[in-house]
Write a protein that holds these residues in place. Structure first.
Motif, PDB file in Angstrom:
ATOM      1  N   LEU A   1       0.830  -1.201   0.000  1.00 17.35           N
ATOM      2  CA  LEU A   1       0.000   0.000   0.000  1.00 17.35           C
ATOM      3  C   LEU A   1       0.867   1.254   0.000  1.00 17.35           C
ATOM      4  O   LEU A   1       2.007   1.234   0.453  1.00 17.35           O
ATOM      5  CB  LEU A   1      -0.902   0.028   1.244  1.00 17.35           C
ATOM      6  CG  LEU A   1      -1.889  -1.121   1.435  1.00 17.35           C
ATOM      7  CD1 LEU A   1      -2.581  -0.998   2.786  1.00 17.35           C
ATOM      8  CD2 LEU A   1      -2.911  -1.139   0.319  1.00 17.35           C
ATOM      9  N   SER A   2       0.279   2.347  -0.484  1.00 15.42           N
ATOM     10  CA  SER A   2       0.930   3.644  -0.382  1.00 15.42           C
ATOM     11  C   SER A   2       0.839   4.106   1.075  1.00 15.42           C
ATOM     12  O   SER A   2       0.087   3.529   1.875  1.00 15.42           O
ATOM     13  CB  SER A   2       0.228   4.650  -1.290  1.00 15.42           C
ATOM     14  OG  SER A   2      -1.091   4.881  -0.808  1.00 15.42           O
ATOM     15  N   GLN A   3       1.554   5.183   1.403  1.00 21.00           N
ATOM     16  CA  GLN A   3       1.470   5.724   2.765  1.00 21.00           C
ATOM     17  C   GLN A   3       0.031   6.122   3.081  1.00 21.00           C
ATOM     18  O   GLN A   3      -0.454   5.895   4.182  1.00 21.00           O
ATOM     19  CB  GLN A   3       2.423   6.917   2.926  1.00 21.00           C
ATOM     20  CG  GLN A   3       2.561   7.396   4.345  1.00 21.00           C
ATOM     21  CD  GLN A   3       3.204   6.381   5.290  1.00 21.00           C
ATOM     22  OE1 GLN A   3       3.754   5.366   4.882  1.00 21.00           O
ATOM     23  NE2 GLN A   3       3.123   6.647   6.568  1.00 21.00           N
ATOM     24  N   SER A   4      -0.657   6.692   2.097  1.00 21.66           N
ATOM     25  CA  SER A   4      -2.061   7.068   2.282  1.00 21.66           C
ATOM     26  C   SER A   4      -2.921   5.827   2.539  1.00 21.66           C
ATOM     27  O   SER A   4      -3.823   5.839   3.379  1.00 21.66           O
ATOM     28  CB  SER A   4      -2.563   7.815   1.040  1.00 21.66           C
ATOM     29  OG  SER A   4      -3.946   8.025   1.113  1.00 21.66           O
ATOM     30  N   GLY A   5      -2.630   4.749   1.817  1.00 23.17           N
ATOM     31  CA  GLY A   5      -3.367   3.500   2.008  1.00 23.17           C
ATOM     32  C   GLY A   5      -3.172   2.929   3.402  1.00 23.17           C
ATOM     33  O   GLY A   5      -4.118   2.461   4.037  1.00 23.17           O
ATOM     34  N   TRP A   6      -1.920   2.977   3.892  1.00 21.62           N
ATOM     35  CA  TRP A   6      -1.640   2.484   5.245  1.00 21.62           C
ATOM     36  C   TRP A   6      -2.370   3.318   6.286  1.00 21.62           C
ATOM     37  O   TRP A   6      -2.886   2.791   7.273  1.00 21.62           O
ATOM     38  CB  TRP A   6      -0.141   2.473   5.527  1.00 21.62           C
ATOM     39  CG  TRP A   6       0.565   1.346   4.833  1.00 21.62           C
ATOM     40  CD1 TRP A   6       1.526   1.454   3.881  1.00 21.62           C
ATOM     41  CD2 TRP A   6       0.339  -0.056   5.014  1.00 21.62           C
ATOM     42  NE1 TRP A   6       1.924   0.205   3.456  1.00 21.62           N
ATOM     43  CE2 TRP A   6       1.202  -0.742   4.146  1.00 21.62           C
ATOM     44  CE3 TRP A   6      -0.509  -0.811   5.830  1.00 21.62           C
ATOM     45  CZ2 TRP A   6       1.264  -2.132   4.063  1.00 21.62           C
ATOM     46  CZ3 TRP A   6      -0.461  -2.199   5.751  1.00 21.62           C
ATOM     47  CH2 TRP A   6       0.413  -2.839   4.877  1.00 21.62           C
ATOM     48  N   LYS A   7      -2.413   4.636   6.061  1.00 25.76           N
ATOM     49  CA  LYS A   7      -3.113   5.504   7.007  1.00 25.76           C
ATOM     50  C   LYS A   7      -4.609   5.192   7.014  1.00 25.76           C
ATOM     51  O   LYS A   7      -5.232   5.128   8.078  1.00 25.76           O
ATOM     52  CB  LYS A   7      -2.880   6.976   6.639  1.00 25.76           C
ATOM     53  CG  LYS A   7      -1.484   7.450   6.960  1.00 25.76           C
ATOM     54  CD  LYS A   7      -1.248   8.833   6.405  1.00 25.76           C
ATOM     55  CE  LYS A   7      -1.070   9.811   7.521  1.00 25.76           C
ATOM     56  NZ  LYS A   7      -0.785  11.163   7.030  1.00 25.76           N
TER      57      LYS A   7
END
Length: 183
Positions: free
Chosen positions: A111-117
């Motif tokens: 996942l992207s950082q946004s996805g992880w968040k």
């Protein structure tokens, strides 16, 4: 194996509550938790992760308080507080831009950082909802409803959440998990 062992204290609680009442159930939960965590401690070579420490310490405090003061109000607070701590910890990790679900699931999802968040925030929301449900069943419903929910009522809710999560994230499964090894 670890997950199966973690159900033993719940089973001990349920059986003791059904046949002997809430105070003996608190004792059964405490003793079973101590035994299971001793097994975990040995199997994990003398180490617990933070979640295990939280659960163990709060179980000792709330079950111990219930038994010492002979009042089940302390045991009733255990699950709402544990779930609330998990929710706040996960939400805090999003706020400081270090989503904890990335640490836990980085080998499963790409996942992207946004996805992880977003994933971490979803888990925080899940634990917040569970805290509210545990509070409602503990303080606004019958003892039987509370015992049933505490023992096994939350399990279908968690399973639905996990399945929904995997359905939404299936296209983000780490490619290393789906590749076939060379022959």
């Amino acid at each position: 194996m670890k997950a199966l062992l973690d159900f033993i204290p719940l089973i001990a609680f349920f059986i003791a509550a059904r046949y002997y009442g809430i105070l003996p159930a608190a004792g059964a939960l405490l003793v079973a938790t101590l035994i299971i965590y001793a097994i975990h401690f040995v199997r994990q070579k003398g180490k617990f992760d933070k979640q295990q420490w939280v659960v163990l310490l709060l179980t000792i405090v709330f079950c111990g308080g219930t038994l010492l003061l002979r009042d089940d109000i302390y045991l009733r607070w255990k699950s709402p507080i544990i779930n609330g701590i998990f929710a706040l910890t996960l939400l805090g990790s999003v706020v400081v831009n270090k989503p904890l679900m990335q640490l836990a699931m980085k080998d499963v999802f790409a996942l992207s950082q946004s996805g992880w968040k977003k994933l971490t925030a979803a888990w925080a929301l899940f634990f917040a909802v569970m805290a509210v449900l545990h509070y409602v069943t503990a303080f606004m419903m019958s003892d039987e409803a509370w015992i049933n929910f505490k023992t096994y009522g939350w399990i279908p809710i968690m399973l639905v959440f996990i399945v929904a999560q995997f359905l939404v994230l299936k296209k983000h499964i780490n490619p290393a998990l789906t590749e076939k090894p060379p022959q």
